[in-house]
Design an enzyme around this catalytic site. Structure first.
Site, PDB file in Angstrom:
ATOM      1  N   HIS A  67      -8.734 -32.657 -35.705  1.00 16.22           N
ATOM      2  CA  HIS A  67      -9.627 -31.847 -36.521  1.00 16.22           C
ATOM      3  C   HIS A  67      -8.854 -31.204 -37.670  1.00 16.22           C
ATOM      4  O   HIS A  67      -7.625 -31.197 -37.689  1.00 16.22           O
ATOM      5  CB  HIS A  67     -10.297 -30.754 -35.674  1.00 16.22           C
ATOM      6  CG  HIS A  67     -11.401 -31.255 -34.803  1.00 16.22           C
ATOM      7  ND1 HIS A  67     -11.167 -31.901 -33.599  1.00 16.22           N
ATOM      8  CD2 HIS A  67     -12.743 -31.211 -34.953  1.00 16.22           C
ATOM      9  CE1 HIS A  67     -12.322 -32.228 -33.050  1.00 16.22           C
ATOM     10  NE2 HIS A  67     -13.290 -31.810 -33.849  1.00 16.22           N
ATOM     11  N   LYS A 114      -9.609 -25.178 -37.668  1.00 14.17           N
ATOM     12  CA  LYS A 114     -10.300 -25.064 -36.380  1.00 14.17           C
ATOM     13  C   LYS A 114      -9.466 -24.192 -35.454  1.00 14.17           C
ATOM     14  O   LYS A 114      -8.259 -24.413 -35.299  1.00 14.17           O
ATOM     15  CB  LYS A 114     -10.504 -26.453 -35.769  1.00 14.17           C
ATOM     16  CG  LYS A 114     -11.308 -26.455 -34.463  1.00 14.17           C
ATOM     17  CD  LYS A 114     -11.638 -27.862 -34.027  1.00 14.17           C
ATOM     18  CE  LYS A 114     -12.384 -27.887 -32.709  1.00 14.17           C
ATOM     19  NZ  LYS A 114     -13.679 -27.179 -32.783  1.00 14.17           N
ATOM     20  N   SER A 149     -23.178 -19.738 -45.001  1.00  7.80           N
ATOM     21  CA  SER A 149     -22.342 -19.971 -46.176  1.00  7.80           C
ATOM     22  C   SER A 149     -21.076 -20.761 -45.853  1.00  7.80           C
ATOM     23  O   SER A 149     -20.280 -21.066 -46.734  1.00  7.80           O
ATOM     24  CB  SER A 149     -21.966 -18.640 -46.841  1.00  7.80           C
ATOM     25  OG  SER A 149     -21.144 -17.863 -45.997  1.00  7.80           O
TER      26      SER A 149
END
Length: 267
Positions: A155, A159, A12
């Site tokens: 990023h 993260k 998900s």
């Protein structure tokens, strides 16, 4: 190609849901289960935003692997959970394809030994974007001629690990061909700790975390009077799916654990 039955862990999440859409598009890929902390007992098709697939969500990896007939586990979770999932897959004779970064050297060694013992193939890749794999290999080639190098990876701000697995893998590959040296002025002083980035064998690695980014890296080499920059950008998580699909196709014929997609791409 024969049908490949797949379990997706982290289904998900942003990467996991993209993997589900990739599976839905390929006739030879068959989703048989999902492992996720959310949606236990529900079908994928019952979750808003996910593909129209009938596979069920399971809370626990072992419960899932006992309930379904799986050939491959695609794990897109976190380092701690990904390690547990990979180990469980190998113990159950299921081939792991792992896009989770942050495994320790000890964990990789343990999983490699387990795969060899069980004669079950697996792939752990710091990056499944094929362009990123090539960027790492080109950097390895360049380092032989340009030992002065710095890595900047960027990023999204959710993260949790830094540097990224891709940056670490790039540095390791550069180390194979680069003449070791400590870069910068010998009397260099950081006025703010960390200003020069992380140190890996004398080269610097810088991590940027900002909202709106996906995955980006540039490796900058310098020599007298010249500069070489090798750069790769993933603007959408779809960029990782071709590598994941390729890994799934290849892993069914492996009997060992491989770290790095380049070993399959460039052989």
């Amino acid at each position: 190609m024969n049908q490949i039955n797949i379990v997706v862990a982290g289904a998900s999440g942003k990467m996991g849901s993209e993997a589900l859409r990739m599976i839905e598009k390929e006739e030879y890929l068959n989703l048989v289960g999902c492992v996720d902390l959310k949606h236990t007992g529900k079908k994928v098709s019952e979750i808003e935003g996910l593909p129209n697939l009938d596979a069920l969500f399971y809370h626990d990896i072992n419960q899932c692997l006992e309930a379904v007939d799986a050939d491959v586990l695609i794990d897109l979770t976190s380092p701690k959970v990904g390690y547990q999932h990979t180990k469980a897959a190998l113990l159950n004779g299921v081939r792991p394809v792992v896009g989770t970064t942050g495994f320790t050297a000890e964990q990789l060694e343990e999983l490699t030994k387990l795969a060899k013992e069980k004669q079950v193939g697996g792939i752990i890749a710091p990056n499944f974007a094929m362009g990123a794999v090539l960027m790492m290999q080109f950097s390895r080639m360049a380092a032989k001629f340009f030992p002065d190098v710095e890595i900047i990876e960027k990023h999204h701000d959710q993260k949790v690990d830094a540097p990224s697995g891709t940056a670490i893998k790039t540095a390791e590959l550069i180390q194979e061909t680069r003449q070791a040296k400590q870069q910068g002025h010998p009397d260099e002083e950081e006025l703010i700790k960390g200003a020069r980035g992380a140190d890996f064998d004398g080269m610097k690695i810088h991590s940027v975390r900002l909202p709106g980014l996906v995955a980006h890296q540039e490796v900058t080499f310098a020599g007298p009077g010249e500069n070489l920059t090798i750069k790769h950008d993933s603007f959408h998580r779809e960029s990782f799916m071709s590598g994941i699909r390729f890994a799934v196709e290849q892993v069914v014929d492996l009997s060992e654990l491989i770290y790095g997609l380049e070993h399959l791409m460039l052989d």
